[in-house]
Enzyme design. Structure first.
Site, short mmCIF file in Angstrom:
data_model
loop_
_atom_site.label_atom_id
_atom_site.label_comp_id
_atom_site.label_asym_id
_atom_site.label_seq_id
_atom_site.Cartn_x
_atom_site.Cartn_y
_atom_site.Cartn_z
N SER A 14 -22.32 22.32 25.72
CA SER A 14 -21.55 23.45 26.25
C SER A 14 -22.08 23.71 27.66
O SER A 14 -23.19 23.27 28.00
CB SER A 14 -21.83 24.68 25.37
N TYR A 20 -27.49 30.20 20.30
CA TYR A 20 -26.47 29.27 20.83
C TYR A 20 -27.00 28.55 22.07
O TYR A 20 -26.90 27.33 22.18
CB TYR A 20 -25.18 30.03 21.13
N1 LIG Z 1 -14.44 26.87 22.29
C1 LIG Z 1 -15.27 26.97 23.31
O1 LIG Z 1 -15.10 27.82 24.21
C2 LIG Z 1 -16.48 26.07 23.39
C3 LIG Z 1 -17.21 26.06 24.59
C4 LIG Z 1 -18.33 25.23 24.68
C5 LIG Z 1 -18.67 24.42 23.62
N2 LIG Z 1 -17.94 24.44 22.46
C6 LIG Z 1 -18.37 23.57 21.36
O2 LIG Z 1 -17.29 22.79 20.91
C7 LIG Z 1 -17.54 22.35 19.58
C8 LIG Z 1 -16.29 22.54 18.75
O3 LIG Z 1 -16.04 23.92 18.56
P1 LIG Z 1 -14.58 24.56 18.73
O4 LIG Z 1 -14.63 25.44 19.92
O5 LIG Z 1 -13.54 23.52 18.63
O6 LIG Z 1 -14.57 25.56 17.47
P2 LIG Z 1 -13.71 25.55 16.12
O7 LIG Z 1 -14.29 26.63 15.28
O8 LIG Z 1 -12.25 25.61 16.43
O9 LIG Z 1 -14.06 24.13 15.49
C9 LIG Z 1 -15.36 23.85 15.00
C10 LIG Z 1 -15.25 23.01 13.73
O10 LIG Z 1 -16.58 22.72 13.26
C11 LIG Z 1 -16.57 22.85 11.84
N3 LIG Z 1 -17.91 23.11 11.30
C12 LIG Z 1 -18.60 24.28 11.32
N4 LIG Z 1 -19.76 24.13 10.65
C13 LIG Z 1 -19.81 22.83 10.23
C14 LIG Z 1 -20.76 22.09 9.50
N5 LIG Z 1 -21.89 22.64 9.03
N6 LIG Z 1 -20.49 20.79 9.25
C15 LIG Z 1 -19.33 20.23 9.68
N7 LIG Z 1 -18.38 20.90 10.34
C16 LIG Z 1 -18.63 22.18 10.63
C17 LIG Z 1 -15.63 24.03 11.59
O11 LIG Z 1 -15.19 24.04 10.25
C18 LIG Z 1 -14.53 23.76 12.60
O12 LIG Z 1 -13.50 22.96 12.06
C19 LIG Z 1 -18.74 23.16 19.10
O13 LIG Z 1 -19.91 22.35 19.16
C20 LIG Z 1 -18.82 24.29 20.11
O14 LIG Z 1 -20.13 24.82 20.22
C21 LIG Z 1 -16.85 25.25 22.33
#
Ligand SMILES: NC(=O)c1ccc[n+]([C@@H]2O[C@H](COP(=O)([O-])OP(=O)(O)OC[C@H]3O[C@@H](n4cnc5c(N)ncnc54)[C@H](O)[C@@H]3O)[C@@H](O)[C@H]2O)c1
Length: 287
Positions: free
Chosen positions: A143, A156
């Site tokens: 991130s 985080y």
């Molecule tokens: N959305 C943002 O603004 C943002 C910004 C920076 C980084 N990220 C990173 O992107 C990645 C994806 O997140 P997202 O934003 O798509 O969120 P999201 O919640 O839409 O998707 C995350 C997915 O991870 C799954 N998950 C959670 N715990 C889990 C586990 N223990 N084992 C397997 N799967 C698991 C959830 O069920 C979900 O389907 C994450 O690593 C998040 O930290 C997101």
């Protein structure tokens, strides 16, 4: 790796958000897919839509915080498709609040999924990617929170800084060992996903009793701010485009293009370089 057609990609956190967008984009490229997530229903929905377009898909419900489940994911992926070419260690969760009031279960959950999920992905897949001796690529989702720091997001921030460090170390090791395996670290800015509702899929072992937790008013403030930020975020398909380009270009850092985040990261690096105390300078709205 230029040609993705007929190759196999494994994506964790594939039931939603960035993981789903990665799966859809890899399917457009003609790849076969192994989809992993704790959300079995969400996985089935994604798989149904990919299979309707003719994509060969294997579903493996997996909690990435458990090493034996990620080992089983690798076993199933290699058993089904013989080779794996792209591994996206992407599953992630968020929890905020004052560092000294954050329950231990929140630290364990966030670090367990975001950091240990990536550690397990590397330990379970990289030896086999090296042994198969063909071009392959690992993409670890960190991130912009992995190259900056903000108040009230200790778990985080820590989890994502660790993913950046681990990915850099892996890059050096794979390069020095002259393997055919590349690595990138994905550092998204605000993306319109369901990360603000990460609690929906919190595994039982990380549950804490809100009644016995210390009051943490910052937790709600951060949760509301995250929801607003995420609502105004970029479409996850933008991340999928960046990832596919980085795999083709063998580019390591996949960073936000936004001026605010770049300034924030540069300010932190300047603080370190010049030995200054940390500057609090989050990206301004619209920056
Ligand atoms: N959305 C943002 O603004 C943002 C910004 C920076 C980084 N990220 C990173 O992107 C990645 C994806 O997140 P997202 O934003 O798509 O969120 P999201 O919640 O839409 O998707 C995350 C997915 O991870 C799954 N998950 C959670 N715990 C889990 C586990 N223990 N084992 C397997 N799967 C698991 C959830 O069920 C979900 O389907 C994450 O690593 C998040 O930290 C997101």
């Amino acid at each position: 790796m230029q040609e993705l057609r007929e190759k196999t990609a494994v994506v964790t956190g594939a039931a939603s958000g960035i993981g789903r967008a990665l799966a859809e984009r890899f399917a457009e490229e003609g790849m076969k897919l192994v989809l992993a997530d704790v959300d079995r229903g969400g996985l089935e929905e994604v798989a149904k839509s990919l299979e309707a377009r003719g994509t060969e898909t294997l579903l493996v419900p997996t909690d990435v915080s458990r090493p034996e489940e990620v080992d089983a994911l690798a076993d199933k992926a290699f058993a089904a498709f013989e080779q794996v070419h792209v591994v996206c260690n992407n599953a992630g969760v968020f929890s905020g609040g004052n560092s000294w009031e954050t329950p231990i279960e929140d630290y364990q959950w966030v670090l367990g999924v975001n950091t240990f999920g990536v550690i397990h992905g590397i330990r379970s897949f990289v030896p086999r990617l090296i042994a198969q001796d063909c071009e392959a690529h690992v993409v670890n989702t960190a991130s912009m929170a992995g190259v900056t720091t903000m108040p009230f997001v200790a778990a985080y921030n820590m989890s994502k800084h660790a993913v950046v460090a681990l990915s850099e170390v892996l890059y050096h090791e794979l390069t020095l060992s002259q393997t055919k395996v590349g690595v990138s670290v994905l550092c998204p800015e605000a993306i319109a996903t369901r990360i603000d509702d990460a609690e929906r899929n919190r595994p039982d072992q990380y549950h804490n009793d809100p009644a016995s937790a210390a009051p943490n008013p910052a937790k709600e403030v951060v949760a509301n701010a995250l929801s607003e930020t995420v609502r105004g975020g970029l479409d996850p398909s933008v991340m999928a485009d960046r990832v596919v380009k980085a795999i083709r270009d063998r580019r390591f850092y996949i960073l936000s293009q936004e001026d605010g985040w770049r300034r924030c990261c540069n300010t932190r690096l300047d603080d370190v370089r010049e030995g200054r105390n940390p500057t609090f300078a989050p990206p301004a709205e619209g920056e």
